[in-house]
Design a protein around this motif. Structure first.
Motif, mmCIF file in Angstrom:
data_model
loop_
_atom_site.group_PDB
_atom_site.id
_atom_site.type_symbol
_atom_site.label_atom_id
_atom_site.label_comp_id
_atom_site.label_asym_id
_atom_site.label_seq_id
_atom_site.Cartn_x
_atom_site.Cartn_y
_atom_site.Cartn_z
ATOM 1 N N GLY A 172 0.695 -1.238 -0.080
ATOM 2 C CA GLY A 172 -0.053 -0.131 -0.087
ATOM 3 C C GLY A 172 0.826 1.277 0.098
ATOM 4 N N ARG A 173 2.051 1.328 -0.073
ATOM 5 C CA ARG A 173 2.997 2.260 -0.026
ATOM 6 C C ARG A 173 3.319 2.883 -1.420
ATOM 7 N NH1 ARG A 173 5.054 -0.783 4.171
ATOM 8 N NH2 ARG A 173 6.657 -1.362 3.083
ATOM 9 N N TRP A 174 3.609 4.046 -1.730
ATOM 10 C CA TRP A 174 4.102 4.670 -3.066
ATOM 11 C C TRP A 174 5.257 5.645 -2.812
ATOM 12 C CZ3 TRP A 174 2.447 4.097 -7.775
ATOM 13 C CH2 TRP A 174 2.776 4.499 -8.690
ATOM 14 N N ASP A 175 6.613 4.777 -2.558
ATOM 15 C CA ASP A 175 7.799 5.183 -2.104
ATOM 16 C C ASP A 175 8.675 5.342 -3.370
ATOM 17 O OD1 ASP A 175 7.301 5.323 0.535
ATOM 18 O OD2 ASP A 175 8.041 3.270 0.789
ATOM 19 N N ARG A 176 8.445 6.354 -4.333
ATOM 20 C CA ARG A 176 9.214 6.488 -5.605
ATOM 21 C C ARG A 176 10.621 6.962 -5.267
ATOM 22 N NH1 ARG A 176 6.737 10.099 -10.201
ATOM 23 N NH2 ARG A 176 8.341 8.795 -11.150
ATOM 24 N N ALA A 177 10.870 7.684 -4.245
ATOM 25 C CA ALA A 177 12.386 8.277 -4.061
ATOM 26 C C ALA A 177 13.009 7.120 -3.264
ATOM 27 C CB ALA A 177 12.311 9.410 -2.955
ATOM 28 N N LEU A 178 12.575 6.295 -2.339
ATOM 29 C CA LEU A 178 13.142 5.319 -1.631
ATOM 30 C C LEU A 178 13.886 4.312 -2.671
ATOM 31 C CD1 LEU A 178 13.770 4.568 1.147
ATOM 32 C CD2 LEU A 178 11.549 3.164 1.197
ATOM 33 N N TYR A 179 13.138 4.259 -3.839
ATOM 34 C CA TYR A 179 13.634 3.038 -4.839
ATOM 35 C C TYR A 179 14.166 3.708 -6.204
ATOM 36 C CZ TYR A 179 11.277 0.261 -1.369
ATOM 37 O OH TYR A 179 10.870 -0.354 -0.323
ATOM 38 N N THR A 180 14.959 4.787 -6.030
ATOM 39 C CA THR A 180 15.738 5.231 -7.045
ATOM 40 C C THR A 180 16.876 4.544 -7.089
ATOM 41 O OG1 THR A 180 15.086 7.568 -6.621
ATOM 42 C CG2 THR A 180 17.037 7.262 -7.808
ATOM 43 N N GLY A 181 17.075 3.864 -8.347
ATOM 44 C CA GLY A 181 18.178 2.809 -8.611
ATOM 45 C C GLY A 181 19.442 3.389 -9.356
ATOM 46 N N THR A 182 19.955 2.572 -9.795
ATOM 47 C CA THR A 182 21.343 3.223 -10.755
ATOM 48 C C THR A 182 21.215 2.133 -11.987
ATOM 49 O OG1 THR A 182 22.342 1.163 -9.631
ATOM 50 C CG2 THR A 182 22.791 3.450 -8.753
ATOM 51 N N GLU A 183 21.903 2.946 -12.981
ATOM 52 C CA GLU A 183 21.940 2.375 -14.325
ATOM 53 C C GLU A 183 23.004 1.004 -14.143
ATOM 54 O OE1 GLU A 183 22.615 5.064 -17.232
ATOM 55 O OE2 GLU A 183 20.228 5.730 -17.294
ATOM 56 N N VAL A 184 23.009 0.117 -15.016
ATOM 57 C CA VAL A 184 24.143 -0.811 -15.085
ATOM 58 C C VAL A 184 24.994 -0.322 -16.129
ATOM 59 C CG1 VAL A 184 22.841 -2.712 -14.144
ATOM 60 C CG2 VAL A 184 22.639 -2.595 -16.580
ATOM 61 N N ASN A 185 24.471 0.507 -17.259
ATOM 62 C CA ASN A 185 25.363 0.941 -18.079
ATOM 63 C C ASN A 185 26.468 1.408 -17.601
ATOM 64 O OD1 ASN A 185 25.914 1.584 -20.679
ATOM 65 N ND2 ASN A 185 25.225 3.830 -20.360
ATOM 66 N N ASN A 186 27.958 1.103 -18.249
ATOM 67 C CA ASN A 186 29.033 1.642 -17.978
ATOM 68 C C ASN A 186 29.595 1.139 -16.274
ATOM 69 O OD1 ASN A 186 29.801 3.260 -19.907
ATOM 70 N ND2 ASN A 186 28.621 4.804 -19.266
ATOM 71 N N ARG A 187 28.924 0.295 -15.682
ATOM 72 C CA ARG A 187 29.532 -0.201 -14.570
ATOM 73 C C ARG A 187 30.189 -1.484 -14.759
ATOM 74 N NH1 ARG A 187 27.681 3.056 -9.892
ATOM 75 N NH2 ARG A 187 25.964 4.222 -10.954
ATOM 76 N N THR A 188 30.872 -2.046 -13.762
ATOM 77 C CA THR A 188 31.624 -3.162 -14.090
ATOM 78 C C THR A 188 31.242 -4.268 -13.285
ATOM 79 O OG1 THR A 188 33.597 -1.692 -14.100
ATOM 80 C CG2 THR A 188 34.113 -3.921 -13.465
ATOM 81 N N LEU A 189 30.903 -5.444 -14.379
ATOM 82 C CA LEU A 189 30.571 -6.687 -13.573
ATOM 83 C C LEU A 189 31.681 -7.665 -13.742
ATOM 84 C CD1 LEU A 189 28.250 -8.678 -13.297
ATOM 85 C CD2 LEU A 189 28.216 -8.995 -15.552
ATOM 86 N N ALA A 190 32.097 -8.273 -12.419
ATOM 87 C CA ALA A 190 32.866 -9.324 -12.665
ATOM 88 C C ALA A 190 31.980 -10.616 -12.643
ATOM 89 C CB ALA A 190 33.641 -9.305 -11.181
ATOM 90 N N VAL A 191 32.758 -11.430 -13.446
ATOM 91 C CA VAL A 191 32.120 -12.814 -13.774
ATOM 92 C C VAL A 191 33.210 -13.794 -13.409
ATOM 93 C CG1 VAL A 191 30.983 -14.607 -15.048
ATOM 94 C CG2 VAL A 191 30.790 -12.209 -15.775
ATOM 95 N N LEU A 192 32.902 -14.404 -12.001
ATOM 96 C CA LEU A 192 33.909 -15.668 -11.666
ATOM 97 C C LEU A 192 33.325 -16.824 -11.902
ATOM 98 C CD1 LEU A 192 34.472 -13.884 -8.101
ATOM 99 C CD2 LEU A 192 35.389 -13.189 -10.355
#
Ligand SMILES: O=C(O)[C@H](O)COP(=O)(O)O
Length: 367
Positions: A172-192
């Motif tokens: 029942g909540r509408w928490d838009r600001a709380l769930y602001t995310g980040t793009e994965v574009n340009n982030r580094t992913l390590a695959v082990l």
């Protein structure tokens, strides 16, 4: 006893000799020939009755019975039931739930082969099986795409808080600001672990604009480049990675791979995805790192003990920064058809040589 033939493709002479050492010990190899890069092992194997457990898809039983092999299916089996049932069968087919221990193998008086309808064989005591002349086979690539797709979904879910945001809205909540995310574009992913799953993850997350670095002692830099990853040393992984995804098998050298020391070397707030095996993460160290915010978020599909009962594991699952799923990596319709079919076809080939093109995927004991 029936004499059967199967062909192992593209093995090196060294590997071939290792196979012979592994399987001639069980007196199954009666003749060998070499033709180009393929070797033929002639094996004596009897499979009249198969016990299938762990909810392996019906295609496995259907394929076996269509070749006159008798099948007993017990989707859920206790250890006690298994110990009672196993002496009646020549083959056992499992997923990851049933523990095929030395004790089970000792009770398996007529068992010739254990089939793993999936990839990981850490629930099977392969060495104890080898000593009892019981062959272990698996379906290594058959569920890789499903595990890959779940991994990619979880990476994106972590980046955009999909699970907590959806749970919050349902409450029942509408928490838009709380769930602001980040793009994965340009982030580094390590695959082990750059095996069948890891490399598919690398390819797909590259198309999201991620910089993919990888580590796997058995994969060269050139091979890494083929699927868009840059091979780095482990010491370079930790300070660079925004996301780490685990895809190595659980063996002695990878147990507790993600531990306090590693977590202390990571970027603060690193996001970790584990669709591999629970034992790759040292759970007490991991919980501490979660509480301290060293691990910013995690998506865990696998646990040290499954289903998890240990209070510490349950605390990890309940942590607000964790998205947890019940070992669903291979749980797709497509993967379950493929693993069931591949194991059944390998078993049929062991009694009716050459019936199917599916190659035998025999897992070698390590000692
Ligand atoms: O090792 C595997 O193949 C996967 O972890 C899937 O396990 P499952 O067959 O128990 O789903």
């Amino acid at each position: 006893m029936i004499t059967v033939t199967y062909i192992i493709s593209g093995r090196t002479t060294l590997e071939y000799h290792r196979m012979l050492v592994d399987y001639s010990c069980n007196r199954t190899v009666v003749r060998k020939t070499r033709h180009h890069s393929q070797f033929q092992l002639f094996i004596k194997m009897e499979i009249k009755s198969v016990l299938i457990v762990d909810g392996v898809g019906p295609v496995c039983a259907d394929t076996l019975t269509s070749h006159g092999i008798s099948v007993t299916t017990k989707p859920k089996i206790t250890k006690e039931e298994l110990l009672k049932e196993i002496p009646k069968h020549n083959a056992l087919v499992v997923r990851s739930a049933t523990q095929v221990t030395e004790e089970v193998l000792a009770a398996a008086k007529n068992l010739n082969v254990v089939g793993r309808a999936g990839a990981g064989v850490d629930n099977i005591d392969v060495n104890a099986a080898g000593k009892k002349n019981i062959m272990v086979i698996n379906a290594p690539g058959a569920n890789a795409m499903s595990a890959c797709e779940l991994t990619c979904g979880l990476i994106l879910a972590l980046a955009r808080h999909v699970v907590p945001a959806a749970t919050s809205l349902k409450a029942g909540r509408w928490d838009r600001a709380l769930y602001t995310g980040t793009e994965v574009n340009n982030r580094t992913l390590a695959v082990l672990g750059l095996g069948r799953v890891g490399r598919e993850v690398a390819v797909r997350m590259r198309s999201f604009g991620m910089k993919v670095i990888g580590f796997d002692p058995y994969v060269t830099s050139e091979q890494c480049q083929e699927f868009g990853a840059t091979k780095v040393e482990l010491s370079e992984v930790w300070p660079q990675a925004d996301y780490i995804t685990l895809h190595m098998p659980l063996i002695d050298s990878t147990r507790s791979f993600i531990n306090k020391e590693v977590l202390n070397s990571c970027k603060k707030g690193v996001k970790i995805v584990n669709v591999g095996r629970g034992g790759l993460i040292h759970e007490p160290d991991f919980l501490e790192a979660l509480k301290e915010g060293k691990v910013g978020a995690a998506a865990l599909d696998v646990f040290e003990e499954e289903p998890p009962k240990n209070p510490l594991t349950l605390e990890i699952i309940q942590h607000p920064a964790v998205v947890a799923t019940p070992h669903l990596g291979a749980s797709t319709k497509e993967a379950q058809v493929r693993v069931g079919q591949e194991i059944a076809e390998q078993l049929v080939n062991l009694v009716k040589p050459g019936t199917y093109k599916t190659p035998l995927a025999a897992v070698k004991p390590s000692n």
